[in-house]
Write a protein that holds these residues in place. Structure first.
Motif, short mmCIF file in Angstrom:
data_model
loop_
_atom_site.label_atom_id
_atom_site.label_comp_id
_atom_site.label_asym_id
_atom_site.label_seq_id
_atom_site.Cartn_x
_atom_site.Cartn_y
_atom_site.Cartn_z
N GLU A 36 0.86 -1.17 0.00
CA GLU A 36 0.00 0.00 0.00
C GLU A 36 0.90 1.23 0.00
N ALA A 37 0.53 2.21 -0.80
CA ALA A 37 1.36 3.41 -0.91
C ALA A 37 0.49 4.67 -0.83
N THR A 38 1.10 5.70 -0.32
CA THR A 38 0.53 7.04 -0.36
C THR A 38 1.43 7.85 -1.29
N ALA A 39 0.81 8.55 -2.23
CA ALA A 39 1.60 9.28 -3.22
C ALA A 39 0.98 10.64 -3.51
N GLU A 40 1.80 11.53 -4.04
CA GLU A 40 1.35 12.86 -4.45
C GLU A 40 1.50 12.99 -5.96
N ILE A 46 -4.58 13.45 -15.08
CA ILE A 46 -5.88 12.92 -15.49
C ILE A 46 -6.04 11.52 -14.90
N GLU A 47 -7.08 11.36 -14.07
CA GLU A 47 -7.31 10.09 -13.37
C GLU A 47 -7.43 8.93 -14.35
N ALA A 48 -8.08 9.16 -15.48
CA ALA A 48 -8.25 8.09 -16.48
C ALA A 48 -6.91 7.63 -17.02
N HIS A 49 -5.97 8.57 -17.23
CA HIS A 49 -4.64 8.21 -17.73
C HIS A 49 -3.90 7.35 -16.70
N PHE A 67 -6.48 1.63 -6.98
CA PHE A 67 -6.07 2.96 -6.55
C PHE A 67 -7.29 3.83 -6.31
N GLU A 68 -7.07 4.84 -5.50
CA GLU A 68 -8.13 5.79 -5.17
C GLU A 68 -7.52 7.18 -5.17
N MET A 69 -8.12 8.08 -5.94
CA MET A 69 -7.66 9.46 -5.96
C MET A 69 -8.29 10.18 -4.77
#
Length: 75
Positions: A36-40, A46-49, A67-69
Motif C-alpha cells: 500500500e502506498a501514499t503518493a502525491e 488525469i485520473e483516467a490516464h 487505486f483511489e484518488m
C-alpha cells in the motif's frame, strides 16, 4: 514494487510512504504479498490516464492494482 514505482515516477507521481507485507493465505497457506502506498501527484493529472497505466501494468505483471484518488490539502 520496482515496476509500479517506475510507472508512477514516469507520471511524475511522488511516493511518500509505502507499506508491504507477506502473509500466508488462509485457505492454501501459500504466501501472498500486498503493498500500500501514499503518493502525491500534480493537480492536473488525469485520473483516467493513471487508471489506464495501472491497468496495463496490472495485466503485464499478473497482479491486482487498486487505486483511489484523494483530494489534496489546500494551502
Amino acid at each position: 514494487i520496482y515496476e509500479v514505482s517506475y510507472a508512477l515516477a514516469e507520471l511524475s507521481i511522488n511516493v511518500i510512504d509505502m507499506y508491504s507485507n507477506a502473509f500466508p493465505a488462509s485457505m492454501t497457506g501459500e504466501y501472498m504479498f500486498e503493498a500500500e502506498a501514499t503518493a502525491e501527484c500534480a493537480a492536473d493529472l488525469i485520473e483516467a490516464h493513471l487508471g489506464e497505466t495501472l491497468d496495463a501494468l496490472s495485466q503485464d505483471l499478473g497482479i491486482d492494482i487498486d487505486f483511489e484518488m484523494m483530494p489534496g490539502a489546500q494551502p
